[in-house]
Write a protein that holds these residues in place. Sequence first.
Motif, mmCIF file in Angstrom:
data_model
loop_
_atom_site.group_PDB
_atom_site.id
_atom_site.type_symbol
_atom_site.label_atom_id
_atom_site.label_comp_id
_atom_site.label_asym_id
_atom_site.label_seq_id
_atom_site.Cartn_x
_atom_site.Cartn_y
_atom_site.Cartn_z
ATOM 1 N N ALA A 1 3.597 7.208 3.552
ATOM 2 C CA ALA A 1 3.484 5.329 4.243
ATOM 3 C C ALA A 1 3.178 4.663 3.369
ATOM 4 C CB ALA A 1 2.320 5.404 5.063
ATOM 5 N N VAL A 2 4.823 3.812 3.145
ATOM 6 C CA VAL A 2 4.213 2.522 2.539
ATOM 7 C C VAL A 2 3.916 1.533 3.237
ATOM 8 C CG1 VAL A 2 5.772 0.809 0.996
ATOM 9 C CG2 VAL A 2 5.624 3.586 0.910
ATOM 10 N N VAL A 3 3.542 0.837 3.129
ATOM 11 C CA VAL A 3 2.923 -0.417 4.142
ATOM 12 C C VAL A 3 3.049 -1.348 3.873
ATOM 13 C CG1 VAL A 3 1.148 -1.945 5.244
ATOM 14 C CG2 VAL A 3 1.060 0.598 5.033
ATOM 15 N N TRP A 4 4.292 -2.398 3.714
ATOM 16 C CA TRP A 4 4.811 -4.041 3.601
ATOM 17 C C TRP A 4 4.532 -4.738 4.438
ATOM 18 C CZ3 TRP A 4 8.763 -4.206 -0.114
ATOM 19 C CH2 TRP A 4 9.659 -2.192 -0.439
ATOM 20 N N LEU A 5 4.344 -5.735 4.183
ATOM 21 C CA LEU A 5 4.091 -7.440 4.682
ATOM 22 C C LEU A 5 4.944 -8.011 4.156
ATOM 23 C CD1 LEU A 5 -0.093 -7.201 4.712
ATOM 24 C CD2 LEU A 5 1.083 -7.127 6.802
ATOM 25 N N LEU B 1 -7.254 -0.467 5.752
ATOM 26 C CA LEU B 1 -7.038 -1.534 5.047
ATOM 27 C C LEU B 1 -6.903 -2.727 5.946
ATOM 28 C CD1 LEU B 1 -2.795 0.235 5.395
ATOM 29 C CD2 LEU B 1 -4.721 -0.146 3.604
ATOM 30 N N THR B 2 -7.258 -3.016 5.059
ATOM 31 C CA THR B 2 -7.755 -4.622 6.169
ATOM 32 C C THR B 2 -6.471 -6.331 5.290
ATOM 33 O OG1 THR B 2 -9.264 -5.102 3.860
ATOM 34 C CG2 THR B 2 -10.393 -4.204 5.938
ATOM 35 N N ILE B 3 -5.601 -5.570 4.493
ATOM 36 C CA ILE B 3 -4.868 -6.370 3.819
ATOM 37 C C ILE B 3 -4.935 -7.065 4.452
ATOM 38 C CG2 ILE B 3 -2.682 -5.379 3.335
ATOM 39 C CD1 ILE B 3 -3.366 -6.113 1.024
ATOM 40 N N VAL C 1 0.837 -1.478 -0.104
ATOM 41 C CA VAL C 1 0.162 0.055 0.219
ATOM 42 C C VAL C 1 0.803 0.799 -0.071
ATOM 43 C CG1 VAL C 1 -1.949 1.077 1.283
ATOM 44 C CG2 VAL C 1 -1.944 -1.286 1.819
ATOM 45 N N LEU C 2 0.170 2.166 -0.650
ATOM 46 C CA LEU C 2 1.147 3.674 -0.192
ATOM 47 C C LEU C 2 -0.454 4.597 -0.409
ATOM 48 C CD1 LEU C 2 2.991 6.338 -1.053
ATOM 49 C CD2 LEU C 2 2.310 6.413 -3.654
ATOM 50 N N GLU C 3 0.135 5.233 1.289
ATOM 51 C CA GLU C 3 -0.618 6.387 1.323
ATOM 52 C C GLU C 3 -0.047 7.250 1.414
ATOM 53 O OE1 GLU C 3 -3.646 4.350 4.831
ATOM 54 O OE2 GLU C 3 -1.126 4.145 5.094
#
Length: 113
Positions: free
Chosen positions: A106-110, A38-40, A7-9
């Motif tokens: 904000a970059v979200v990593w999993l 976010l539900t990822i 994700v990029l917010e």
Amino acid sequence: MALKRMVLEIGMGTDIRGAEPTKAAVRALRDALWHNSLTIASALGQDTDAMRVEVTIGVPHPEQVDRQAVLDVLPHGTGTVTVVDGGLEVPNEGGTNSTLVASAAAVVWLDVA
């Protein structure tokens, strides 16, 4: 397993009269995060605290930003904060104060297969 960008917010925040870079930065990150749900992580069977979030803030006077105050905005996961010169500073008519505008990404990593 490997970290994957999910994700990029993006967001924008201001300090209208105080010219406080941290206040503008915190508001920018809140703007980026608070317009999403976010539900990822749960969709992939992971806890929301498994998210790793890389925050970049662009603001005038980046050296004055309290990075921990920005990081404290994150509701889930662990994060890092990088502050760079950017944003906008608009002086008032008398030149006695200014408005600061900050941008946040904000970059979200999993960690996924």
